[in-house]
Design a protein around this motif. Structure first.
Motif, PDB file in Angstrom:
ATOM      1  N   VAL A 150     -21.583  89.981  68.704  1.00 53.79           N
ATOM      2  CA  VAL A 150     -20.491  89.114  69.138  1.00 53.79           C
ATOM      3  C   VAL A 150     -20.704  88.729  70.597  1.00 53.79           C
ATOM      4  N   ASN A 151     -20.594  87.426  70.869  1.00 55.65           N
ATOM      5  CA  ASN A 151     -20.812  86.885  72.207  1.00 55.65           C
ATOM      6  C   ASN A 151     -22.231  87.120  72.717  1.00 55.65           C
ATOM      7  N   GLY A 152     -23.143  87.380  71.801  1.00 56.13           N
ATOM      8  CA  GLY A 152     -24.546  87.516  72.178  1.00 56.13           C
ATOM      9  C   GLY A 152     -25.148  86.151  72.457  1.00 56.13           C
ATOM     10  N   VAL A 153     -26.018  86.070  73.461  1.00 58.10           N
ATOM     11  CA  VAL A 153     -26.661  84.813  73.833  1.00 58.10           C
ATOM     12  C   VAL A 153     -28.172  84.987  73.750  1.00 58.10           C
ATOM     13  N   ASP A 154     -28.816  84.131  72.974  1.00 57.98           N
ATOM     14  CA  ASP A 154     -30.276  84.107  72.834  1.00 57.98           C
ATOM     15  C   ASP A 154     -30.841  85.465  72.402  1.00 57.98           C
ATOM     16  N   ILE A 155     -30.244  86.030  71.346  1.00 59.66           N
ATOM     17  CA  ILE A 155     -30.784  87.242  70.731  1.00 59.66           C
ATOM     18  C   ILE A 155     -31.977  86.835  69.872  1.00 59.66           C
ATOM     19  N   ARG A 156     -33.109  87.482  70.040  1.00 65.23           N
ATOM     20  CA  ARG A 156     -34.340  87.038  69.397  1.00 65.23           C
ATOM     21  C   ARG A 156     -34.574  87.718  68.050  1.00 65.23           C
ATOM     22  N   TYR A 157     -35.050  86.901  67.089  1.00 62.31           N
ATOM     23  CA  TYR A 157     -35.401  87.404  65.763  1.00 62.31           C
ATOM     24  C   TYR A 157     -36.754  86.828  65.349  1.00 62.31           C
ATOM     25  N   HIS A 158     -37.526  87.627  64.636  1.00 60.08           N
ATOM     26  CA  HIS A 158     -38.903  87.290  64.277  1.00 60.08           C
ATOM     27  C   HIS A 158     -38.952  86.424  63.029  1.00 60.08           C
ATOM     28  N   THR A 159     -39.873  85.453  63.021  1.00 60.82           N
ATOM     29  CA  THR A 159     -40.022  84.547  61.882  1.00 60.82           C
ATOM     30  C   THR A 159     -41.347  84.789  61.161  1.00 60.82           C
ATOM     31  N   LEU A 160     -41.478  84.176  59.994  1.00 57.89           N
ATOM     32  CA  LEU A 160     -42.723  84.288  59.230  1.00 57.89           C
ATOM     33  C   LEU A 160     -43.884  83.613  59.946  1.00 57.89           C
ATOM     34  N   ALA A 161     -43.590  82.724  60.892  1.00 60.77           N
ATOM     35  CA  ALA A 161     -44.646  82.043  61.647  1.00 60.77           C
ATOM     36  C   ALA A 161     -45.162  82.899  62.797  1.00 60.77           C
ATOM     37  N   SER A 297     -26.577  74.389  73.136  1.00 61.48           N
ATOM     38  CA  SER A 297     -25.525  75.248  72.580  1.00 61.48           C
ATOM     39  C   SER A 297     -25.096  76.340  73.548  1.00 61.48           C
ATOM     40  N   ASP A 298     -25.994  76.753  74.440  1.00 63.26           N
ATOM     41  CA  ASP A 298     -25.654  77.811  75.388  1.00 63.26           C
ATOM     42  C   ASP A 298     -24.479  77.405  76.274  1.00 63.26           C
ATOM     43  N   PHE A 299     -24.417  76.133  76.635  1.00 63.86           N
ATOM     44  CA  PHE A 299     -23.320  75.681  77.491  1.00 63.86           C
ATOM     45  C   PHE A 299     -21.992  75.726  76.729  1.00 63.86           C
ATOM     46  N   ASN A 300     -22.048  75.487  75.425  1.00 67.85           N
ATOM     47  CA  ASN A 300     -20.851  75.623  74.602  1.00 67.85           C
ATOM     48  C   ASN A 300     -20.445  77.089  74.481  1.00 67.85           C
ATOM     49  N   VAL A 301     -21.435  77.957  74.335  1.00 63.70           N
ATOM     50  CA  VAL A 301     -21.170  79.394  74.253  1.00 63.70           C
ATOM     51  C   VAL A 301     -20.527  79.886  75.548  1.00 63.70           C
ATOM     52  N   PHE A 302     -21.092  79.466  76.688  1.00 64.52           N
ATOM     53  CA  PHE A 302     -20.538  79.890  77.980  1.00 64.52           C
ATOM     54  C   PHE A 302     -19.085  79.459  78.120  1.00 64.52           C
ATOM     55  N   SER A 303     -18.778  78.247  77.669  1.00 59.02           N
ATOM     56  CA  SER A 303     -17.420  77.733  77.824  1.00 59.02           C
ATOM     57  C   SER A 303     -16.416  78.549  77.031  1.00 59.02           C
ATOM     58  N   ILE A 305     -16.909  81.999  75.912  1.00 57.01           N
ATOM     59  CA  ILE A 305     -16.801  83.415  76.284  1.00 57.01           C
ATOM     60  C   ILE A 305     -16.379  83.601  77.748  1.00 57.01           C
ATOM     61  N   ASN A 306     -16.582  82.569  78.578  1.00 57.38           N
ATOM     62  CA  ASN A 306     -16.190  82.675  79.984  1.00 57.38           C
ATOM     63  C   ASN A 306     -14.977  81.829  80.332  1.00 57.38           C
ATOM     64  N   LEU A 307     -14.454  81.090  79.341  1.00 55.06           N
ATOM     65  CA  LEU A 307     -13.320  80.198  79.553  1.00 55.06           C
ATOM     66  C   LEU A 307     -13.589  79.238  80.718  1.00 55.06           C
ATOM     67  N   GLU A 308     -14.811  78.679  80.727  1.00 55.92           N
ATOM     68  CA  GLU A 308     -15.198  77.745  81.770  1.00 55.92           C
ATOM     69  C   GLU A 308     -15.388  76.352  81.167  1.00 55.92           C
ATOM     70  N   SER A 309     -15.002  75.336  81.927  1.00 58.14           N
ATOM     71  CA  SER A 309     -15.150  73.970  81.438  1.00 58.14           C
ATOM     72  C   SER A 309     -16.585  73.488  81.520  1.00 58.14           C
ATOM     73  N   GLY A 310     -17.403  74.112  82.374  1.00 61.03           N
ATOM     74  CA  GLY A 310     -18.790  73.708  82.523  1.00 61.03           C
ATOM     75  C   GLY A 310     -19.590  74.745  83.289  1.00 61.03           C
ATOM     76  N   TYR A 311     -20.906  74.604  83.217  1.00 61.91           N
ATOM     77  CA  TYR A 311     -21.811  75.493  83.942  1.00 61.91           C
ATOM     78  C   TYR A 311     -22.213  74.799  85.236  1.00 61.91           C
ATOM     79  N   THR A 312     -22.033  75.479  86.372  1.00 64.84           N
ATOM     80  CA  THR A 312     -22.326  74.896  87.671  1.00 64.84           C
ATOM     81  C   THR A 312     -23.463  75.653  88.346  1.00 64.84           C
ATOM     82  N   LYS A 313     -24.421  74.878  88.868  1.00 69.62           N
ATOM     83  CA  LYS A 313     -25.613  75.486  89.488  1.00 69.62           C
ATOM     84  C   LYS A 313     -25.995  74.693  90.729  1.00 69.62           C
TER      85      LYS A 313
END
Length: 388
Positions: A150-161, A297-303, A305-313
């Protein structure tokens, strides 16, 4: 009690005797029934114990009534193009095996968005390349929705390739008790249907084909994409090009040539610029997020789980800031985004109109050192990046 109810001082004796007789009969019948039941229980127990010793007794196996993954996909009208890809690539036979597999299956609309409308369109692709594309959409394990943190970001999983996919699950903000969103993404592609159980695994349906160029960098991907050649000219002119072949990661927002040309910017005009007169980190560096690996999608996830309207850098080597926001379509789960610049983090500051990424099929181009996202607009015009 039965006798006492029948008897009073005026009751004839024959009625009392009859009542006693009836009561005796009932009591004898009850006692006889209990004795018969007690005699039957040991026999029934022996019968059941004996039946358990049969070696040919079979227990229903899990999922034996479900169809194989290939059969389910073939018979689902919205997944017929992926079914054709399985057959064309030669992967169908392997997916009729025991597994378990997790299939991340793009729907037909997802293929349509990248120019594949019929099964015959796969004939234009190299068979080995198609096979690798299919294998990158299959995990070598059974992964259910609830298995993703839950609320995990970019959790990696292995593929057949032999590659990895990045899963993100935006559920809710820890500080918000509202109804959880539970948006699941793989490599930036939205899951529109999850946990479809099949005999040899599970299927999650995607709204976008996951794109990955093996053995590539952000730099090599852009170099092989002629529609971004003016952007590449600007990166080279202002000394931002060489680093894109490095370790990274980098997240790049790339405008196509037609976007520059609409503002009368060409490769020739860029070549004639005096780099000393411009703040290069604003004019072209603002399209690059250094040391960041972000799907849209990460920016949507951040919004969520962090209740933020956008990511600022903050821009690299500059005092200006960029803000990135993502919007998810309620019906299609498609993600679009916008990027804008401003002169400071807090008010007061000047802001610029920015640009948007309105074509989800052109985003999330994954390379070994980052991602490239197509953006339909310019963040800044040359005159706005002049040094004062």
């Amino acid at each position: 009690m039965f006798t006492s109810l029948l008897y009073n001082e005026n009751t004839p004796l024959r009625f009392i005797n009859s009542a006693d007789h009836i009561l005796n009969i009932i009591q004898m019948d009850i006692i006889k029934s209990i004795k018969n039941l007690l005699l039957f229980i040991p026999a029934l127990t022996l019968l059941l114990l004996g039946s358990c010793k049969h070696e040919d007794l079979q227990i229903t196996k899990e999922n034996e009534n479900f169809r194989l993954a290939t059969d389910f996909i073939k018979n689902n009208y919205e997944l017929t193009l992926f079914s054709a890809a399985l057959e064309k690539s030669g992967m169908a036979e392997q997916l009729r095996g025991k597994g378990p597999f997790t299939l991340l299956v793009p729907n037909n609309t997802a293929f349509n968005e990248i120019g594949i409308h019929t099964a015959a369109d796969f004939n234009k692709m190299n068979t080995d390349s198609l096979k690798e594309l299919v294998k990158r959409h299959i995990l070598d394990q059974r992964l259910l929705f609830n298995d993703v943190p839950v609320n995990g970001v970019d959790i990696r999983y292995h593929t057949l390739a032999g590659t990895e996919v990045y899963a993100s699950l935006a559920s809710y903000s820890p500080n918000n008790n509202g109804y959880p969103a539970n948006y699941l993404y793989f490599n930036g592609s939205s899951v529109t249907r999850n946990n479809v159980t099949v005999a040899n695994g599970v299927i999650h349906v995607l709204n976008k084909v996951m794109k990955y160029t093996p053995a590539s960098t952000v730099q090599s991907w852009l170099a092989k994409s002629p529609q971004y050649s003016i952007f590449v000219s600007g990166l080279k002119k202002f000394g931002l090009w060489d680093k894109l072949s490095g370790t990274g990661p980098f997240t790049v927002f790339a405008p196509q040539n037609k976007i520059f040309e609409a503002s009368n910017i060409t490769a020739a005009s860029i070549a004639g610029m005096d780099t000393a007169a411009y703040v290069g980190e604003r004019l072209f560096g603002s399209y690059i997020l250094n040391n960041k690996h972000f799907f849209i999608s990460d920016f949507n996830v951040f919004s969520i789980i962090n209740l933020e309207s956008g990511y600022t850098k903050q821009l690299n080597n500059d005092t200006w800031y960029m803000t990135i926001g993502s919007v998810r379509d309620y019906y299609t789960a498609a993600l679009t985004y916008s990027v804008s610049l401003r002169t400071a983090f807090d008010y007061p500051y000047d802001s610029y109109p920015g640009a948007s990424g309105l074509l989800p099929a052109l985003t999330d181009n994954l390379t070994d050192n980052g991602l490239v996202h197509d953006i339909q607009g310019l963040l800044l015009l040359p005159q706005q990046a002049l040094k004062h």
